[in-house]
Design a protein around this motif. Structure first.
Motif, PDB file in Angstrom:
ATOM      1  N   GLU A 135       0.831  -1.200   0.000  1.00 42.75           N
ATOM      2  CA  GLU A 135       0.000   0.000   0.000  1.00 42.75           C
ATOM      3  C   GLU A 135       0.872   1.259   0.000  1.00 42.75           C
ATOM      4  OE1 GLU A 135      -3.598   2.048   2.630  1.00 42.75           O
ATOM      5  OE2 GLU A 135      -2.864   0.038   3.119  1.00 42.75           O
ATOM      6  N   GLY A 136       0.515   2.196  -0.841  1.00 44.07           N
ATOM      7  CA  GLY A 136       1.246   3.461  -0.907  1.00 44.07           C
ATOM      8  C   GLY A 136       2.457   3.440  -1.814  1.00 44.07           C
ATOM      9  N   LEU A 137       2.746   2.282  -2.422  1.00 45.55           N
ATOM     10  CA  LEU A 137       3.934   2.175  -3.279  1.00 45.55           C
ATOM     11  C   LEU A 137       3.797   3.037  -4.535  1.00 45.55           C
ATOM     12  CD1 LEU A 137       6.674   0.930  -3.840  1.00 45.55           C
ATOM     13  CD2 LEU A 137       5.519  -1.071  -4.833  1.00 45.55           C
ATOM     14  N   VAL A 138       2.590   3.140  -5.063  1.00 49.32           N
ATOM     15  CA  VAL A 138       2.367   3.951  -6.265  1.00 49.32           C
ATOM     16  C   VAL A 138       2.762   5.399  -6.003  1.00 49.32           C
ATOM     17  CG1 VAL A 138       0.640   4.851  -7.866  1.00 49.32           C
ATOM     18  CG2 VAL A 138       0.512   2.472  -7.110  1.00 49.32           C
ATOM     19  N   GLU A 139       2.298   5.934  -4.890  1.00 46.84           N
ATOM     20  CA  GLU A 139       2.605   7.325  -4.548  1.00 46.84           C
ATOM     21  C   GLU A 139       4.090   7.510  -4.261  1.00 46.84           C
ATOM     22  OE1 GLU A 139       0.213   5.515  -3.239  1.00 46.84           O
ATOM     23  OE2 GLU A 139      -1.560   6.480  -4.122  1.00 46.84           O
ATOM     24  N   GLU A 140       4.700   6.506  -3.643  1.00 50.51           N
ATOM     25  CA  GLU A 140       6.133   6.575  -3.331  1.00 50.51           C
ATOM     26  C   GLU A 140       6.970   6.642  -4.604  1.00 50.51           C
ATOM     27  OE1 GLU A 140       9.517   3.659  -1.347  1.00 50.51           O
ATOM     28  OE2 GLU A 140       7.434   3.471  -0.669  1.00 50.51           O
ATOM     29  N   ILE A 141       6.623   5.802  -5.566  1.00 48.36           N
ATOM     30  CA  ILE A 141       7.353   5.801  -6.842  1.00 48.36           C
ATOM     31  C   ILE A 141       7.163   7.135  -7.561  1.00 48.36           C
ATOM     32  CG2 ILE A 141       7.504   4.736  -9.125  1.00 48.36           C
ATOM     33  CD1 ILE A 141       6.595   2.114  -7.809  1.00 48.36           C
ATOM     34  N   ALA A 142       5.944   7.659  -7.516  1.00 46.93           N
ATOM     35  CA  ALA A 142       5.649   8.927  -8.190  1.00 46.93           C
ATOM     36  C   ALA A 142       6.511  10.058  -7.645  1.00 46.93           C
ATOM     37  CB  ALA A 142       4.170   9.263  -8.038  1.00 46.93           C
ATOM     38  N   LEU A 143       6.785  10.041  -6.341  1.00 52.90           N
ATOM     39  CA  LEU A 143       7.615  11.075  -5.729  1.00 52.90           C
ATOM     40  C   LEU A 143       9.077  10.946  -6.149  1.00 52.90           C
ATOM     41  CD1 LEU A 143       6.161  11.180  -2.093  1.00 52.90           C
ATOM     42  CD2 LEU A 143       5.971  12.957  -3.850  1.00 52.90           C
ATOM     43  N   LEU A 144       9.538   9.710  -6.297  1.00 51.34           N
ATOM     44  CA  LEU A 144      10.941   9.475  -6.652  1.00 51.34           C
ATOM     45  C   LEU A 144      11.203   9.633  -8.147  1.00 51.34           C
ATOM     46  CD1 LEU A 144      11.583   6.264  -4.477  1.00 51.34           C
ATOM     47  CD2 LEU A 144      12.230   8.621  -3.926  1.00 51.34           C
ATOM     48  N   TRP A 145      10.160   9.574  -8.947  1.00 53.23           N
ATOM     49  CA  TRP A 145      10.310   9.490 -10.400  1.00 53.23           C
ATOM     50  C   TRP A 145      10.999  10.705 -11.015  1.00 53.23           C
ATOM     51  CZ3 TRP A 145       9.509   5.256 -13.260  1.00 53.23           C
ATOM     52  CH2 TRP A 145       9.495   5.393 -14.646  1.00 53.23           C
ATOM     53  N   SER A 146      10.744  11.874 -10.481  1.00 54.08           N
ATOM     54  CA  SER A 146      11.287  13.096 -11.077  1.00 54.08           C
ATOM     55  C   SER A 146      12.791  13.238 -10.883  1.00 54.08           C
ATOM     56  CB  SER A 146      10.583  14.330 -10.499  1.00 54.08           C
ATOM     57  OG  SER A 146      10.733  14.366  -9.090  1.00 54.08           O
ATOM     58  N   ASP A 147      13.375  12.451  -9.978  1.00 52.32           N
ATOM     59  CA  ASP A 147      14.817  12.489  -9.727  1.00 52.32           C
ATOM     60  C   ASP A 147      15.486  11.349 -10.501  1.00 52.32           C
ATOM     61  OD1 ASP A 147      17.377  11.682  -8.258  1.00 52.32           O
ATOM     62  OD2 ASP A 147      16.892  13.572  -7.255  1.00 52.32           O
ATOM     63  N   ASP A 148      16.390  11.691 -11.414  1.00 52.81           N
ATOM     64  CA  ASP A 148      17.003  10.681 -12.285  1.00 52.81           C
ATOM     65  C   ASP A 148      17.724   9.589 -11.502  1.00 52.81           C
ATOM     66  OD1 ASP A 148      16.073  11.966 -14.497  1.00 52.81           O
ATOM     67  OD2 ASP A 148      17.936  13.035 -14.931  1.00 52.81           O
ATOM     68  N   GLU A 149      18.506   9.972 -10.500  1.00 57.97           N
ATOM     69  CA  GLU A 149      19.277   8.986  -9.737  1.00 57.97           C
ATOM     70  C   GLU A 149      18.352   8.054  -8.962  1.00 57.97           C
ATOM     71  OE1 GLU A 149      22.385  10.479  -7.310  1.00 57.97           O
ATOM     72  OE2 GLU A 149      23.317  11.659  -8.912  1.00 57.97           O
ATOM     73  N   ARG A 168      15.267   7.388  -9.662  1.00 56.50           N
ATOM     74  CA  ARG A 168      14.505   6.558 -10.597  1.00 56.50           C
ATOM     75  C   ARG A 168      15.330   5.363 -11.047  1.00 56.50           C
ATOM     76  NH1 ARG A 168      13.036  10.191 -14.216  1.00 56.50           N
ATOM     77  NH2 ARG A 168      14.641   9.747 -15.763  1.00 56.50           N
ATOM     78  N   ARG A 169      16.611   5.589 -11.294  1.00 57.87           N
ATOM     79  CA  ARG A 169      17.474   4.485 -11.714  1.00 57.87           C
ATOM     80  C   ARG A 169      17.661   3.462 -10.602  1.00 57.87           C
ATOM     81  NH1 ARG A 169      20.254   8.638 -14.701  1.00 57.87           N
ATOM     82  NH2 ARG A 169      21.580   9.103 -12.898  1.00 57.87           N
ATOM     83  N   ALA A 170      17.486   3.902  -9.358  1.00 61.30           N
ATOM     84  CA  ALA A 170      17.674   3.007  -8.218  1.00 61.30           C
ATOM     85  C   ALA A 170      16.398   2.274  -7.812  1.00 61.30           C
ATOM     86  CB  ALA A 170      18.206   3.805  -7.028  1.00 61.30           C
ATOM     87  N   LEU A 171      15.314   2.505  -8.525  1.00 59.95           N
ATOM     88  CA  LEU A 171      14.058   1.833  -8.191  1.00 59.95           C
ATOM     89  C   LEU A 171      14.211   0.322  -8.340  1.00 59.95           C
ATOM     90  CD1 LEU A 171      11.496   4.191  -9.975  1.00 59.95           C
ATOM     91  CD2 LEU A 171      11.714   3.834  -7.507  1.00 59.95           C
ATOM     92  N   ARG A 209      13.222  -2.445 -17.822  1.00 59.62           N
ATOM     93  CA  ARG A 209      14.294  -1.818 -18.603  1.00 59.62           C
ATOM     94  C   ARG A 209      14.520  -2.519 -19.935  1.00 59.62           C
ATOM     95  NH1 ARG A 209      15.300  -1.040 -13.264  1.00 59.62           N
ATOM     96  NH2 ARG A 209      15.935   1.074 -12.662  1.00 59.62           N
ATOM     97  N   SER A 210      14.354  -3.827 -19.952  1.00 60.22           N
ATOM     98  CA  SER A 210      14.519  -4.567 -21.206  1.00 60.22           C
ATOM     99  C   SER A 210      13.461  -4.152 -22.227  1.00 60.22           C
ATOM    100  CB  SER A 210      14.423  -6.072 -20.936  1.00 60.22           C
ATOM    101  OG  SER A 210      14.466  -6.797 -22.150  1.00 60.22           O
TER     102      SER A 210
END
Length: 310
Positions: free
Chosen positions: A87-101, A103-106, A113-114
């Motif tokens: 629960e809440g993972l969608v919102e967590e990813i959305a917050l991290l998405w705008s930061d390139d580093e 996002r790559r660490a997700l 990626r493939s």
């Protein structure tokens, strides 16, 4: 009959008859010529519509096949399951998405990626095959939550479930958006449409949406090509469903999405399709508008686009 009467008949009536016959012949010839021109114009505008339809069908068919691929569906199912587990993972990813580093660490499973590399490769390959024209600007695969699972190039936002295209495609697929205008890297105008597909799993359950931004440069080239056939400007025009200009063929730069209502002159029954309409312009010259009936099952017809021969 008196000689004077005969002379009067010979000198006046006979030339008058010859004059009337001449007028009739000229008018008949003009009517036949006009009919031939209008028939040819009808064939030209219909042919242009059909070519545009074939072109759009070819571009969309590529992605319809992709959306049915088992690996694509499996990737979406995996993404949906992962998001439902926490629960809440969608919102967590959305917050991290705008930061390139970040996002790559997700973690694996958030972004395939493939599959993203495959999308990017497809876009590049189509650009190469078209002689440098970027046929597909952007390809995006989203899960049932609207979150990105794969993308041909990085996007600014993660969630898209609030977008009109996402909601429309989920409710009624396929969905093709309005014509839009943007600028490329060289500040040149780019005209495009968004093609969106709902994707279901083997049981028919909704698992995600595919969005492809299609460059319309090929369509614009078709309009220009028909306008210049025969070595002269034929005045081919393509308008969207809002009577806005998509292209005025062969006449320099088009103000895309500007008002094109002047090209829509309905007949007495209020229809445009299959109609030859004549009117007088401001200078008193006759203007001819030719419209063709689009195939009902065609993409051009579903979009409400109108092709006009002027």
């Amino acid at each position: 009959m008196r000689l004077s009467t005969k002379l009067l008949f010979t000198t006046c009536v006979t030339p008058a008859l010859i004059w009337l016959v001449g007028i009739y012949v000229v008018k008949t010839s003009q009517d036949q010529l006009r009919g031939a021109i209008q028939t040819a114009a009808m064939a030209e505008v219909r042919s242009m519509q059909e070519e545009i339809d074939r072109l759009l069908r070819a571009r969309t068919n590529t992605w319809e096949k992709f959306s049915r691929d088992e690996e694509v569906i499996a990737s979406l199912v995996k993404s949906n399951e992962m998001l439902r587990e926490k629960e809440g993972l969608v919102e967590e990813i959305a917050l991290l998405w705008s930061d390139d580093e970040r996002r790559r660490a997700l973690p694996d499973g958030v972004l395939d990626r493939s599959l993203s590399r495959e999308l990017g490769s497809t876009v590049d390959k189509m650009t190469e095959l078209s002689g440098g024209t970027e046929i597909f600007h952007e390809v995006m695969l989203t899960n049932a939550f609207g979150g990105i699972v794969a993308q041909s190039s990085p996007t600014a936002g993660y969630l898209h479930d609030g977008s009109v295209w996402w909601q429309e495609a989920k409710a009624s697929s396929p969905y093709i958006g309005d014509v839009t205008v943007g600028l490329d890297g060289n500040r040149q105008e780019e005209v495009s449409i968004a093609f969106c597909l709902r994707i279901n799993d083997q049981e028919g359950e909704f698992v995600g949406i595919l969005r492809v931004e299609i460059n319309l440069q090929e369509v614009l080239d078709v309009v220009d090509s028909y306008a210049r056939r025969g070595g002269r400007d034929r005045g081919m025009v393509l308008l969207n469903s809002e009577a806005q200009l998509i292209r005025i063929g062969g006449r320099g730069r088009t103000r895309t999405l500007s008002d094109g209502r002047r090209y829509l002159v309905p007949n007495e029954s209020g229809r445009l399709e299959g109609t030859q309409v004549l009117e007088k312009d401001a200078s008193g010259r006759e203007q001819v508008y030719t419209y063709a009936v689009s195939p009902e099952e065609g993409i051009v017809s579903s979009l409400g686009w109108v092709a006009v021969h002027t």
